[in-house]
Design a protein around this motif. Structure first.
Motif, PDB file in Angstrom:
ATOM      1  N   ARG A  50       0.655  -1.320   0.064  1.00 33.02           N
ATOM      2  CA  ARG A  50       0.046  -0.111  -0.055  1.00 33.02           C
ATOM      3  C   ARG A  50       0.816   1.140  -0.067  1.00 33.02           C
ATOM      4  O   ARG A  50       1.867   1.192   0.712  1.00 33.02           O
ATOM      5  N   PHE A  51       0.782   2.102  -0.802  1.00 29.49           N
ATOM      6  CA  PHE A  51       1.512   3.339  -1.038  1.00 29.49           C
ATOM      7  C   PHE A  51       2.070   3.953   0.317  1.00 29.49           C
ATOM      8  O   PHE A  51       1.082   4.349   1.057  1.00 29.49           O
ATOM      9  N   PHE A  52       3.202   4.117   0.166  1.00 25.45           N
ATOM     10  CA  PHE A  52       4.137   4.677   1.227  1.00 25.45           C
ATOM     11  C   PHE A  52       3.859   4.216   2.712  1.00 25.45           C
ATOM     12  O   PHE A  52       4.867   3.838   3.210  1.00 25.45           O
ATOM     13  N   THR A  53       2.689   4.110   3.099  1.00 28.51           N
ATOM     14  CA  THR A  53       2.543   3.285   4.600  1.00 28.51           C
ATOM     15  C   THR A  53       2.769   1.957   4.738  1.00 28.51           C
ATOM     16  O   THR A  53       3.239   1.609   5.798  1.00 28.51           O
ATOM     17  N   GLY A  54       2.743   1.133   3.470  1.00 29.75           N
ATOM     18  CA  GLY A  54       2.737  -0.144   3.810  1.00 29.75           C
ATOM     19  C   GLY A  54       1.794  -0.883   4.741  1.00 29.75           C
ATOM     20  O   GLY A  54       0.571  -0.528   4.784  1.00 29.75           O
ATOM     21  N   ASP A  55       2.266  -1.539   5.593  1.00 31.50           N
ATOM     22  CA  ASP A  55       1.508  -2.416   6.685  1.00 31.50           C
ATOM     23  C   ASP A  55       1.538  -1.390   8.133  1.00 31.50           C
ATOM     24  O   ASP A  55       0.967  -1.847   8.900  1.00 31.50           O
ATOM     25  N   MET A  56       1.974  -0.125   7.998  1.00 28.98           N
ATOM     26  CA  MET A  56       2.393   0.306   9.319  1.00 28.98           C
ATOM     27  C   MET A  56       0.930   0.849  10.194  1.00 28.98           C
ATOM     28  O   MET A  56       0.965   0.667  11.228  1.00 28.98           O
ATOM     29  N   LYS A  57      -0.073   1.281   9.289  1.00 29.65           N
ATOM     30  CA  LYS A  57      -1.287   1.792   9.954  1.00 29.65           C
ATOM     31  C   LYS A  57      -1.976   0.361  10.678  1.00 29.65           C
ATOM     32  O   LYS A  57      -2.319   0.469  11.711  1.00 29.65           O
ATOM     33  N   ASP A  58      -1.906  -0.706   9.869  1.00 31.36           N
ATOM     34  CA  ASP A  58      -2.354  -2.010  10.708  1.00 31.36           C
ATOM     35  C   ASP A  58      -1.505  -2.319  11.913  1.00 31.36           C
ATOM     36  O   ASP A  58      -2.029  -2.754  12.702  1.00 31.36           O
ATOM     37  N   LEU A  59      -0.043  -2.380  11.664  1.00 41.89           N
ATOM     38  CA  LEU A  59       0.722  -2.677  12.784  1.00 41.89           C
ATOM     39  C   LEU A  59       0.453  -1.950  14.008  1.00 41.89           C
ATOM     40  O   LEU A  59       0.247  -2.360  15.111  1.00 41.89           O
ATOM     41  N   ILE A  60       0.483  -0.405  13.543  1.00 46.49           N
ATOM     42  CA  ILE A  60      -0.034   0.403  14.923  1.00 46.49           C
ATOM     43  C   ILE A  60      -1.168   0.161  15.445  1.00 46.49           C
ATOM     44  O   ILE A  60      -1.260   0.086  16.905  1.00 46.49           O
ATOM     45  N   ALA A  61      -2.177   0.003  14.749  1.00 45.16           N
ATOM     46  CA  ALA A  61      -3.599   0.070  15.021  1.00 45.16           C
ATOM     47  C   ALA A  61      -3.865  -1.326  15.860  1.00 45.16           C
ATOM     48  O   ALA A  61      -4.303  -1.369  16.953  1.00 45.16           O
ATOM     49  N   ILE A  62      -3.228  -2.526  15.685  1.00 46.93           N
ATOM     50  CA  ILE A  62      -3.164  -3.783  16.341  1.00 46.93           C
ATOM     51  C   ILE A  62      -2.500  -3.695  17.484  1.00 46.93           C
ATOM     52  O   ILE A  62      -2.894  -4.217  18.326  1.00 46.93           O
TER      53      ILE A  62
END
Length: 517
Positions: A50-62
């Protein structure tokens, strides 16, 4: 003249903008898509980029959702301490990767692959500079190649076993202070007393590293420990921006506070180091502490090489002192708190450990030789380190395209060594992997698992933790003295919530019921 220059300046600015845009497109789109294609072609799977963020949003949310949760002592630990990675491996298998921003990180849980990665330090190095890590820890942990080798050689002398023996009296004083506080609290009541031991253990490890690192400057050292704890609390706030270029220059409240704390730590350490340097120049007797040994070793190295550049600068020494503090206090306090939690729950092992301590040491002050004879205590510590590894994951990156096992890793791909998952793998440790069973280490580490590299609480290879002997001596001293003075069990108010913020910590403290002996 101004009129003539305007088109030229405009053209230059346009060219700079085009070059920057091209580089940015390569970094956040073309390169990740190329790397993803190469990894998937080899049978590795993960979420689509996913553009720019990759998995970071999911990683931080989880991570944020899982952090406050509690669990049973018998529950599967990896699903709580590494929830995002645990989910990815359940979904995609062990041959999987995650996106750390625009960089793919291949998940490694196999001990043989970890062995290859950790022993080939010229091929597998730290990923691109980690501003958060370097701000808090610094020093040897983030150096590579010749500079790492020089610093390691200089620092080795400070952690030589003979030098560590001389630090036993300072460690004993710190442990005695903590035991005295506990005895005062328990003796003020006729009944057993509930005490949250976690803050005391944090203070203990900070006090020990203060005394052994800086000798008479340990009051200043306590301030450094306090400031580093505050830095750690800021980490989760900063993690969500860490993959964004230039994130540390954003004027956020967390960034401003991190900079202020960092400046204060640098100022305190610089004052201590400069004071010690002036004392050395005057020919005064240098304290036999970590800083004194480090600075003497540094002077010796410079003289032997005949070149000041071959040694460590004042800034280098300050960075290593930051590492002394963080690694020296965090690792030991974490090991002790999880050991007391386990022994509070498993009373039979507490009784066995106490029996050994009293048999070897009696009620006397622990000695270096006596601590070395505590085999049951060592088994307990090893099992705690297996279940609650201080650092559940570490990262590496190949410096070039390289073969690792059956994979061809392109330069640009990174690696996540999931030590916390490997330590709880039933294929390695058996179906009782979630049970507290120190007896698995009764014949030593080599007999406990199928591979020596299945047990990595202090990493391994040339970059194995330089302070592991120091940490174990301190932990043995503290536990022996606790067992000499108290019986204890877990309080009914204890909530089990281990979670890694740099190191694995108890989110809600560790309340124990203490009984004086």
């Amino acid at each position: 003249m101004d009129v003539e220059l305007t088109p030229i300046i405009t053209t230059i600015l346009i060219l700079v903008g085009v070059v920057f845009t091209v580089k940015l497109v390569k970094l956040v789109w073309l390169r990740p898509r190329r790397l993803e294609k190469l990894l998937r072609k080899q049978g590795l799977n993960g979420n689509p980029y996913r553009f720019f963020t990759g998995d970071m949003k999911d990683l931080i949310a989880i991570t944020k959702a899982e952090q406050p949760k509690t669990m049973k002592l018998s529950d599967d630990i990896p699903s709580h301490i590494l929830p995002f990675y645990h989910n990815i491996i359940n979904q995609y298998g062990s041959r999987s990767f995650v996106w750390y921003g625009p960089s793919p990180r291949v998940n490694i849980t196999d001990p043989e692959l970890m062995k290859e990665i950790l022993t080939k330090t010229s091929v597998f190095q730290k990923p691109r500079p980690d501003p958060i890590g370097e701000t808090i820890v610094g020093g040897l942990l983030f150096l590579e190649d010749e500079k790492w080798a020089t610093h390691r050689k200089i620092i080795n002398s400070a952690f030589h076993l003979e030098k560590l023996k001389n630090m036993i009296p300072a460690i004993f004083i710190s442990c005695s202070d903590m035991i005295g506080k506990w005895r005062d609290l328990v003796s003020s009541n006729s009944n057993p007393m509930e005490i949250d031991v976690w803050p005391y253990l944090e203070d203990l490890s900070g006090d020990v590293i203060s005394r052994t690192a800086f000798g008479c400057s340990h009051e200043q050292g306590r301030r450094i420990s306090e400031l580093q704890k505050e830095q750690i609390k800021l980490v989760l706030q900063l993690l969500q921006f860490s993959f964004i270029p230039g994130w540390r220059y954003f004027p956020t409240k967390a960034n401003r506070r991190m900079k202020a704390v960092t400046r204060e730590i640098q100022s305190v350490l610089k004052g201590i180091v400069k004071q010690r340097e002036r004392a050395m120049e005057r020919g005064e007797i240098i304290h036999d502490d970590l800083l004194g040994i480090l600075m003497e070793s540094n002077v010796k190295e410079i003289k032997e090489q005949g070149n000041k550049k071959m040694g460590m600068s004042i800034d280098d020494v300050i960075e290593e002192c930051k590492l002394f503090y963080f690694a020296g206090s965090e690792t030991t306090s974490n090991l002790l708190v999880w050991t007391l939690v386990m022994l509070g729950k498993y009373q039979d092992w507490q009784a066995r450990a106490r029996e050994e301590v009293l048999q070897v040491l009696g009620k006397n002050q622990p000695t270096f030789d006596g601590l070395n004879q505590l085999k049951t205590v060592t088994m307990v510590f090893n099992e705690v380190l297996r279940m609650y590894a201080p650092a559940p994951l570490i990262t590496r990156a190949p410096t070039k395209t390289v073969k690792l096992g059956s994979m061809i890793l392109p330069e640009g791909a990174e690696l996540t060594l999931l030590i916390g998952l490997m330590h709880h793998d039933p294929k390695i440790w058996g179906d009782d992997v979630n049970e507290f069973k120190p007896e698995r280490f009764s014949q030593g580490i080599s007999s406990a698992a199928k591979s020596q590299f299945s047990f990595l609480p202090f990493s391994a290879g040339p970059r194995v933790c330089i302070g592991q002997n120091f940490a174990m001596i301190e932990a043995k001293m503290a536990l022996a003295m606790i067992l000499q003075n108290f019986k204890f069990e877990l309080s009914s108010s204890y909530m089990h919530a281990p979670f890694p913020i740099f190191t694995l910590q108890p989110q809600y403290g560790a309340p124990l019921i203490l009984h004086r002996l």
